[in-house]
Write a protein that holds these residues in place. Structure first.
Motif, PDB file in Angstrom:
ATOM      1  N   GLY A 111       0.800  -1.219   0.000  1.00  0.00           N
ATOM      2  CA  GLY A 111       0.000   0.000   0.000  1.00  0.00           C
ATOM      3  C   GLY A 111       0.831   1.266   0.000  1.00  0.00           C
ATOM      4  N   GLU A 112       2.126   1.153   0.314  1.00  0.00           N
ATOM      5  CA  GLU A 112       3.022   2.313   0.317  1.00  0.00           C
ATOM      6  C   GLU A 112       3.594   2.619  -1.068  1.00  0.00           C
ATOM      7  N   ILE A 113       3.420   1.703  -2.017  1.00  0.00           N
ATOM      8  CA  ILE A 113       3.938   1.923  -3.370  1.00  0.00           C
ATOM      9  C   ILE A 113       3.127   3.025  -4.050  1.00  0.00           C
ATOM     10  N   ALA A 114       3.818   3.941  -4.725  1.00  0.00           N
ATOM     11  CA  ALA A 114       3.157   5.113  -5.303  1.00  0.00           C
ATOM     12  C   ALA A 114       2.557   4.852  -6.680  1.00  0.00           C
ATOM     13  N   THR A 115       2.876   3.698  -7.274  1.00  0.00           N
ATOM     14  CA  THR A 115       2.455   3.429  -8.645  1.00  0.00           C
ATOM     15  C   THR A 115       1.620   2.152  -8.716  1.00  0.00           C
ATOM     16  N   ASP A 116       1.138   1.835  -9.920  1.00  0.00           N
ATOM     17  CA  ASP A 116       0.294   0.664 -10.153  1.00  0.00           C
ATOM     18  C   ASP A 116       1.050  -0.611  -9.783  1.00  0.00           C
ATOM     19  N   LEU A 117       0.502  -1.393  -8.868  1.00  0.00           N
ATOM     20  CA  LEU A 117       1.182  -2.594  -8.376  1.00  0.00           C
ATOM     21  C   LEU A 117       1.332  -3.682  -9.431  1.00  0.00           C
ATOM     22  N   ASP A 118       0.574  -3.599 -10.502  1.00  0.00           N
ATOM     23  CA  ASP A 118       0.632  -4.627 -11.540  1.00  0.00           C
ATOM     24  C   ASP A 118       1.324  -4.150 -12.813  1.00  0.00           C
ATOM     25  N   ASP A 119       1.922  -2.975 -12.753  1.00  0.00           N
ATOM     26  CA  ASP A 119       2.605  -2.416 -13.926  1.00  0.00           C
ATOM     27  C   ASP A 119       4.118  -2.545 -13.745  1.00  0.00           C
ATOM     28  N   PHE A 120       4.720  -3.513 -14.451  1.00  0.00           N
ATOM     29  CA  PHE A 120       6.158  -3.743 -14.374  1.00  0.00           C
ATOM     30  C   PHE A 120       6.865  -3.305 -15.656  1.00  0.00           C
ATOM     31  N   ASP A 121       6.212  -2.457 -16.448  1.00  0.00           N
ATOM     32  CA  ASP A 121       6.757  -2.086 -17.758  1.00  0.00           C
ATOM     33  C   ASP A 121       8.092  -1.360 -17.658  1.00  0.00           C
ATOM     34  N   ALA A 122       8.339  -0.644 -16.569  1.00  0.00           N
ATOM     35  CA  ALA A 122       9.584   0.118 -16.434  1.00  0.00           C
ATOM     36  C   ALA A 122      10.728  -0.716 -15.886  1.00  0.00           C
ATOM     37  N   ALA A 123      10.497  -1.976 -15.595  1.00  0.00           N
ATOM     38  CA  ALA A 123      11.528  -2.823 -15.004  1.00  0.00           C
ATOM     39  C   ALA A 123      12.619  -3.167 -16.015  1.00  0.00           C
ATOM     40  N   CYS A 124      13.848  -3.325 -15.511  1.00  0.00           N
ATOM     41  CA  CYS A 124      14.924  -3.822 -16.363  1.00  0.00           C
ATOM     42  C   CYS A 124      14.709  -5.325 -16.556  1.00  0.00           C
ATOM     43  N   ASP A 125      15.618  -5.980 -17.264  1.00  0.00           N
ATOM     44  CA  ASP A 125      15.415  -7.398 -17.574  1.00  0.00           C
ATOM     45  C   ASP A 125      16.176  -8.337 -16.637  1.00  0.00           C
ATOM     46  N   GLU A 126      16.607  -7.831 -15.463  1.00  0.00           N
ATOM     47  CA  GLU A 126      17.374  -8.684 -14.556  1.00  0.00           C
ATOM     48  C   GLU A 126      16.523  -9.792 -13.957  1.00  0.00           C
ATOM     49  N   LEU A 127      15.252  -9.488 -13.702  1.00  0.00           N
ATOM     50  CA  LEU A 127      14.320 -10.498 -13.198  1.00  0.00           C
ATOM     51  C   LEU A 127      13.225 -10.718 -14.228  1.00  0.00           C
TER      52      LEU A 127
END
Length: 235
Positions: free
Chosen positions: A153-169
């Protein structure tokens, strides 16, 4: 920069817990098959502290009890740098932001430019220090890892949006806490998950923190601000 692969590097790992009171899920991803450290394993987002992390300003600090625990059994106060590293690694590996809306006073370092471009400043007050572990000797990489629990609940953005993630995981997903052990996990992750499960309904930062202390002479299971060594050695 050349990295000494034999050195123990300070690191921050982030455990994001979602719907913790009713149906707890934890955010994890899978490391690549060719990764030098824990290939193919499902892990929490996290990574080593960078030299620049100590200079990144925070709009808020983690709870004082957590900073006190971070200062124990160490030669320097890394509470600020570890806070920053946790927020940075969460952003880089998942695209999720732990921060507050605001503008940076100065041009951010390259590692923070994409975070700053979202219009947020890093905030550490939701971080709770819940575990510490040093990688045993003989591994290809060794880390002195501090694990931080945050409520989703402390995350400021959409919890299901991982589009900005790098490809490490890869395969980033919210895994139901009761089912997470069905995945291919490192040993230490299983231990940490047991601690998280025990704390899922307690919103307070812990007053003492488990610590797997591995060095060349011995390996101990301690508690920071506890009563000393607990019974049992481990590998």
């Amino acid at each position: 920069m050349t990295i000494d692969k034999t050195a123990i590097r300070n690191a921050a790992t982030v455990i994001v817990l979602r719907d913790r009171l009713k149906d707890p899920h934890v955010l994890m991803g899978q490391r690549g098959a060719n990764a030098a450290f824990m290939p193919n394993k499902f892990v929490f987002p996290g990574g080593a502290v960078d030299a620049e992390d100590a200079d990144i300003p925070l709009v808020s600090q983690m709870p004082e009890v957590c900073r006190q625990r971070l200062r124990e059994d160490t030669t320097q106060d890394l509470s600020h740098a570890l806070s920053v590293a946790a927020i940075r690694e969460l952003w880089e590996e998942t695209g999720l932001i732990l921060g507050q809306q605001g503008r940076w006073d100065n041009t951010p370092p390259a590692d923070w430019s994409s975070f700053a471009a979202t219009g947020h400043l890093p905030a550490a007050h939701p971080l709770q220090f819940v575990f510490r572990a040093i990688t045993p000797p003989g591994r290809p990489r060794r880390f002195d890892a501090r694990f931080f629990l945050i409520d989703a609940g402390e995350i400021a953005t959409d919890l299901d949006d991982f589009d900005a993630a790098c490809d490490e995981l890869s395969h980033l997903q919210w895994i139901p806490l009761p089912k997470v052990r069905e995945f291919d996990l490192p040993f230490i992750t299983e231990v940490v998950l047991a601690e998280v499960a025990a704390r899922a309904h307690d919103l307070r930062p812990p007053s003492n923190v488990p610590y797997f202390k591995n060095n060349e002479e011995e390996n101990l299971f301690l508690r920071l601000k506890g009563k000393g060594p607990m019974t049992g050695h481990f590998r």
